[in-house]
Structures are given as C-alpha cells and as structure tokens.
Write a protein that holds these residues in place. Structure first.
Motif, PDB file in Angstrom:
ATOM      1  N   GLU A   1       0.874  -1.405   0.150  1.00  0.00           N
ATOM      2  CA  GLU A   1       0.050   0.047  -0.065  1.00  0.00           C
ATOM      3  C   GLU A   1       0.756   1.352   0.080  1.00  0.00           C
ATOM      4  O   GLU A   1       0.744   2.436  -0.575  1.00  0.00           O
ATOM      5  CB  GLU A   1      -0.947  -0.146   1.123  1.00  0.00           C
ATOM      6  CG  GLU A   1      -2.185  -1.027   0.912  1.00  0.00           C
ATOM      7  CD  GLU A   1      -1.694  -2.513   1.711  1.00  0.00           C
ATOM      8  OE1 GLU A   1      -0.609  -2.495   1.681  1.00  0.00           O
ATOM      9  OE2 GLU A   1      -2.519  -3.137   2.104  1.00  0.00           O
TER      10      GLU A   1
ATOM     11  N   ASP B   1      -3.490  -6.049   7.594  1.00  0.00           N
ATOM     12  CA  ASP B   1      -4.456  -5.290   8.304  1.00  0.00           C
ATOM     13  C   ASP B   1      -3.635  -3.771   8.262  1.00  0.00           C
ATOM     14  O   ASP B   1      -2.369  -3.624   7.726  1.00  0.00           O
ATOM     15  CB  ASP B   1      -4.759  -5.777   9.548  1.00  0.00           C
ATOM     16  CG  ASP B   1      -3.600  -6.162  10.693  1.00  0.00           C
ATOM     17  OD1 ASP B   1      -2.381  -5.293  10.310  1.00  0.00           O
ATOM     18  OD2 ASP B   1      -3.794  -6.571  11.537  1.00  0.00           O
ATOM     19  N   LEU B   2      -4.299  -2.691   8.974  1.00  0.00           N
ATOM     20  CA  LEU B   2      -3.858  -1.548   9.033  1.00  0.00           C
ATOM     21  C   LEU B   2      -2.240  -1.339   9.913  1.00  0.00           C
ATOM     22  O   LEU B   2      -1.451  -0.500   9.618  1.00  0.00           O
ATOM     23  CB  LEU B   2      -4.788  -0.343   9.718  1.00  0.00           C
ATOM     24  CG  LEU B   2      -6.024  -0.147   8.740  1.00  0.00           C
ATOM     25  CD1 LEU B   2      -6.693   0.639   9.402  1.00  0.00           C
ATOM     26  CD2 LEU B   2      -5.472   0.474   7.381  1.00  0.00           C
TER      27      LEU B   2
ATOM     28  N   ARG C   1       1.013  -0.224   8.306  1.00  0.00           N
ATOM     29  CA  ARG C   1       2.065   0.730   9.035  1.00  0.00           C
ATOM     30  C   ARG C   1       3.379   0.499   9.188  1.00  0.00           C
ATOM     31  O   ARG C   1       4.203   1.228   8.883  1.00  0.00           O
ATOM     32  CB  ARG C   1       1.435   1.142  10.412  1.00  0.00           C
ATOM     33  CG  ARG C   1       2.224   2.107  11.277  1.00  0.00           C
ATOM     34  CD  ARG C   1       1.750   1.800  12.580  1.00  0.00           C
ATOM     35  NE  ARG C   1       0.446   2.322  12.958  1.00  0.00           N
ATOM     36  CZ  ARG C   1      -0.404   3.558  13.015  1.00  0.00           C
ATOM     37  NH1 ARG C   1       0.784   4.650  12.975  1.00  0.00           N
ATOM     38  NH2 ARG C   1      -1.422   3.661  12.923  1.00  0.00           N
TER      39      ARG C   1
ATOM     40  N   VAL D   1      -1.254   5.317   6.359  1.00  0.00           N
ATOM     41  CA  VAL D   1      -2.450   4.481   7.254  1.00  0.00           C
ATOM     42  C   VAL D   1      -3.556   5.280   7.049  1.00  0.00           C
ATOM     43  O   VAL D   1      -4.621   4.686   6.636  1.00  0.00           O
ATOM     44  CB  VAL D   1      -1.822   4.337   8.612  1.00  0.00           C
ATOM     45  CG1 VAL D   1      -2.879   3.574   9.202  1.00  0.00           C
ATOM     46  CG2 VAL D   1      -0.695   3.681   8.685  1.00  0.00           C
ATOM     47  N   SER D   2      -3.564   6.564   7.204  1.00  0.00           N
ATOM     48  CA  SER D   2      -5.054   7.315   7.000  1.00  0.00           C
ATOM     49  C   SER D   2      -5.631   7.241   5.929  1.00  0.00           C
ATOM     50  O   SER D   2      -6.781   6.779   5.605  1.00  0.00           O
ATOM     51  CB  SER D   2      -4.616   8.744   7.689  1.00  0.00           C
ATOM     52  OG  SER D   2      -5.826   9.437   7.445  1.00  0.00           O
TER      53      SER D   2
ATOM     54  N   ASN E   1      -6.884   3.586   5.155  1.00  0.00           N
ATOM     55  CA  ASN E   1      -8.103   3.364   5.919  1.00  0.00           C
ATOM     56  C   ASN E   1      -9.266   4.348   5.366  1.00  0.00           C
ATOM     57  O   ASN E   1     -10.594   3.641   5.151  1.00  0.00           O
ATOM     58  CB  ASN E   1      -7.818   3.795   7.365  1.00  0.00           C
ATOM     59  CG  ASN E   1      -8.944   3.523   8.328  1.00  0.00           C
ATOM     60  OD1 ASN E   1      -9.611   2.494   8.195  1.00  0.00           O
ATOM     61  ND2 ASN E   1      -9.343   4.346   9.450  1.00  0.00           N
ATOM     62  N   GLN E   2      -9.047   5.279   4.967  1.00  0.00           N
ATOM     63  CA  GLN E   2     -10.140   6.308   4.326  1.00  0.00           C
ATOM     64  C   GLN E   2     -10.696   5.465   3.346  1.00  0.00           C
ATOM     65  O   GLN E   2     -11.835   5.330   2.736  1.00  0.00           O
ATOM     66  CB  GLN E   2      -9.823   7.607   4.285  1.00  0.00           C
ATOM     67  CG  GLN E   2      -9.465   8.347   5.291  1.00  0.00           C
ATOM     68  CD  GLN E   2      -9.037   9.925   5.219  1.00  0.00           C
ATOM     69  OE1 GLN E   2      -8.942  10.254   3.947  1.00  0.00           O
ATOM     70  NE2 GLN E   2      -8.382  10.444   6.217  1.00  0.00           N
TER      71      GLN E   2
ATOM     72  N   ARG F   1     -10.145   2.383   2.210  1.00  0.00           N
ATOM     73  CA  ARG F   1     -11.115   1.093   2.527  1.00  0.00           C
ATOM     74  C   ARG F   1     -12.456   1.556   2.951  1.00  0.00           C
ATOM     75  O   ARG F   1     -13.621   0.572   2.511  1.00  0.00           O
ATOM     76  CB  ARG F   1     -10.300   0.387   3.539  1.00  0.00           C
ATOM     77  CG  ARG F   1      -9.049  -0.524   3.266  1.00  0.00           C
ATOM     78  CD  ARG F   1      -8.353  -1.191   4.027  1.00  0.00           C
ATOM     79  NE  ARG F   1      -7.041  -1.850   3.604  1.00  0.00           N
ATOM     80  CZ  ARG F   1      -6.369  -2.554   4.327  1.00  0.00           C
ATOM     81  NH1 ARG F   1      -6.798  -3.032   5.605  1.00  0.00           N
ATOM     82  NH2 ARG F   1      -5.263  -2.905   3.741  1.00  0.00           N
ATOM     83  N   THR F   2     -12.635   2.327   3.710  1.00  0.00           N
ATOM     84  CA  THR F   2     -13.846   2.683   4.346  1.00  0.00           C
ATOM     85  C   THR F   2     -14.915   3.356   3.456  1.00  0.00           C
ATOM     86  O   THR F   2     -16.089   2.930   3.253  1.00  0.00           O
ATOM     87  CB  THR F   2     -13.684   3.925   5.337  1.00  0.00           C
ATOM     88  OG1 THR F   2     -12.883   3.276   6.306  1.00  0.00           O
ATOM     89  CG2 THR F   2     -15.105   4.409   6.122  1.00  0.00           C
TER      90      THR F   2
END
Length: 408
Positions: free
Chosen positions: A270, A319-320, A324, A345-346, A349-350, A352-353
C-alpha cells in the motif's frame, strides 16, 4: 503512457533492500520464538530468476532468512540464477560443495532442478518454498501456501470495490501459468462468484498471464489493456512485473482516465501509492523460510509437505498495522517523500472505508470464517486440465467445483 525508467527501477530496488533490512527488526513480533544460537549452521537461499527487488515474493524470502540469521547467529548466503536454464547447474554446484546445512529454494521454478539433483546428495537438506516435487525424500521439505484462501478473500473485496465504482469488471496481472498461480486464480474467481451469490451483483474477471515475473513494462502494458477494457480493480500476482501494473493504475488515475485501484500481494504494498492501493494480500514467504531454517538449527528436521493457510497465519489480508509497519520501513529510508507514515495509514483506511462497504465486509467475514474453521476447503489441482476444468465450472457459477470439503 509512461515508460518505466531504468534509473527509477534501480533506485526502487535499492530502497526495497534497505526497507527489508529494517524489517528484520520490526517484524520480530510476527515470528515464533527462536532456538539456540549456533555459529556452525550455514544456509544458502537461492531466489528464483526474478531475484531481489520484486517488492513481494523474493524480498519476503530474504526477510525470513535475515530474521533467522539474526536470531540464530548463523551464516546465510544468497544467490540468483541468471536464467531458468541455469538453475539445475547452480543447484548441482552448490550441492556438490557440501558447504551448506540447508539450501532454501524459493519458488516453483526450482521444482525440476531439485528433482534432478536431490537424490544424488542425500546428506544435503533442501527446503522448497511455495512448490512441491511430491516426492518423499528424507532430505527435502516442501512448504506450500493455500493461495486459494487469500485469493478468495481478495475476490470478495475487489468485487465490492467494483460495485462501489458502478463497474462490473476486475482483473489480475499474473506471472507464469504454474500451480501457485492456478490456486490464486481459482480463489480469486471463487471470491468473485461468492460475492455474486451473496449480493446478486455480477462482476466478471479479466485474467492474464504475462509469462514473466521480472518485467514491469510488460506489467504496465498488460494492466493498461485491462483498464481500457473496463476493469477497475487489478490484482498483482506477478512479482516484480506487477510493479508496472501499479504504475499503470497510478497513471490511469492521475491522467483522469477513470477511477481504478490496484491490489498488492505477498508483502504489504500500500505504501507504494496509498491513494490507489488500498489492499494487499499476505503470503508469508518469510514465515516459510524462517520455519525451514529453524528446523535445521534446532535439529528438528521434518521432511515432507507443510501447507500454510489462514488457520496457520500463512496467508491473509494485511491489516492497518501491517500497512503501518511497511510504511515505517519506507519512511526510514526516505521513500515516503510525499507522506508521513500516519498519512499512509490514514489514506488507506479512508479508502477502504469509502470503497468497501459494510455489506462487502459482511460477505468477507462470512467466507473467512468458513475457511478458517475448516468448514470448507479448496481443491489443489494437480494438472492444468483439472485447473482449467475448475475455472470453467466457476465461470458457470458452480462454486462447489472448487471445493474439496464442504459446500456452498
């Protein structure tokens, strides 16, 4: 189209070497406990022809060996054959030397050279990673992965992302047509069809073998063709080749040709382009290499076949925290010039969300439990004919054709 400059690739290779070196320390918590230190043990790791710098398979193998080297105070050497044709001679030469307690062979391409060599050197131990000769030898352990399991989970998530983008095609840039890639193909298509069964949303798959693990330009060109055909999510299954796939996805977005995402495999990738790579499948080649070396160091050699899946934490989705960790390695060597670790990471995460909704995660979790609990298990095709037969059945909606245990 953006050409991939040789200088850029060289810099990338150097960066990955350094990043992986830092990983030896940071990955400590992921591994089982070590054994008694010894200075006598010598291990040779023979990469496949792709060698180091593929951002995934060979680099992960190096990680596992370096971890063992640090924990056990052993000597580890590395070599990469110049070509497939060179592999048998390389293996025979090192075996003849008698210098190493264990020779680790990374990848399917070592299968035939090992079959032609192992019986002539019964006192030489071999660990074949991600492949098997299917021959019982006291001096050989084969460590495989259940690629169908991680592939199926990626298939569900890729389909959910395509649905969110109002698209109906996903793709995969694969390396060579070999059993591990057959298993990925079966799993990926199974996950896509499982998603369709649970949601009623149809997604088709563009699957392309590039016949190389070492050519990013081929990966770039293949990915571009898939994007032009309407695929909006591309899964990289070609080692160094799919670095080019990731670049194509980045360019596709930046040139405003459309919205598309890439998915990495083996290592968490990522950090390479967090806006466009929200996911990576995990194949813990590092765990496999470490496990083989540990057996030799602790004198607990167990020849035969070992298979690592979800239940053994051998495969999965990063996973996150994994994202990281890899981002931290990149940051340590100055590769995250446009981001901080927290931003990577942010962003992931954003993304994915935003692009993987709760309904998709529910399908993912349901399938994960079925696999991890052993309720269902996938077939492992032993011939290309069986592989093709399973793929044809899956395309026609017969999910049970891919299963050796349980049913859908």
């Amino acid at each position: 189209m953006r050409s991939i400059a040789r200088t850029t690739l060289i810099l990338l290779l150097v960066a990955i070497v350094i990043i992986a070196g830092i990983a030896i320390v940071l990955l400590g918590g992921f591994y089982p406990g070590g054994g008694q230190p010894t200075e006598e043990t010598k291990v040779l790791v023979l990469f496949d022809v792709g060698g180091r710098g593929d951002l995934s398979f060979n680099d992960m193998a190096w990680l596992g060996a370096e971890r063992a080297k640090k924990e056990f105070n052993i000597k580890v050497d590395y070599a990469t054959p110049r070509s497939v044709a060179d592999m048998e001679n390389v293996l025979r030469s090192y075996s003849e030397s008698g210098e190493y307690d264990l020779i680790v062979l990374v990848g399917f391409l070592w299968t035939d050279p090992l079959n032609k060599t192992a019986d002539n050197y019964p006192n030489q131990k071999y660990a074949l990673i991600d492949a098997s000769t299917f021959v019982n030898r006291n001096n050989e352990v084969d460590i495989l992965f259940k690629e169908q399991e991680v592939g199926s989970l990626i298939g569900v998530l890729a389909s959910g992302m395509a649905k969110n983008l109002n698209a109906s095609k996903v793709g995969a840039v694969a390396g060579m047509s070999i059993p591990p890639l057959w298993r990925f193909h079966i799993g990926y298509l199974f996950g896509i069809k499982y998603f369709e069964l649970k949601t009623g949303y149809n997604v088709s798959l563009l699957w392309q073998y590039t016949n190389t693990f070492t050519d990013p330009q081929v990966g770039y060109n293949t990915a571009l063709q898939m994007l032009q055909q309407g695929a909006v999510v591309l899964y990289g299954l070609a080692g160094y080749t799919h670095v080019g796939m990731m670049d194509a996805v980045v360019d596709w977005n930046k040139n405003q040709m459309g919205k598309a995402f890439a998915i990495g495999q083996d290592a968490s990738q990522e950090w390479y382009a967090p806006e466009y790579i929200p996911l990576s499948g995990a194949k813990r080649v590092d765990v496999a290499v470490y496990t083989a070396i540990k057996m030799v160091v602790e004198k607990k050699w167990e020849p035969g076949i070992k298979v690592l899946g979800l239940a053994e934490s051998g495969v999965g989705i990063w996973d996150l925290e994994g994202v990281r960790t890899f981002a931290e390695w990149a940051s340590e060597v100055g590769k995250l010039k446009d981001y901080t670790v927290e931003e990577v990471v942010s962003i992931v995460n954003q993304t994915r969300t935003q692009y993987i909704d709760s309904a998709t995660w529910a399908v993912y979790n349901e399938l994960y439990q079925k696999i991890a609990s052993g309720e269902i298990a996938f077939k492992d095709p032993v011939s290309i004919e069986e592989y093709n037969s399973i793929i044809d059945a899956l395309i026609n909606g017969d999910l049970n054709a891919a299963l050796s245990k349980g049913s859908i």
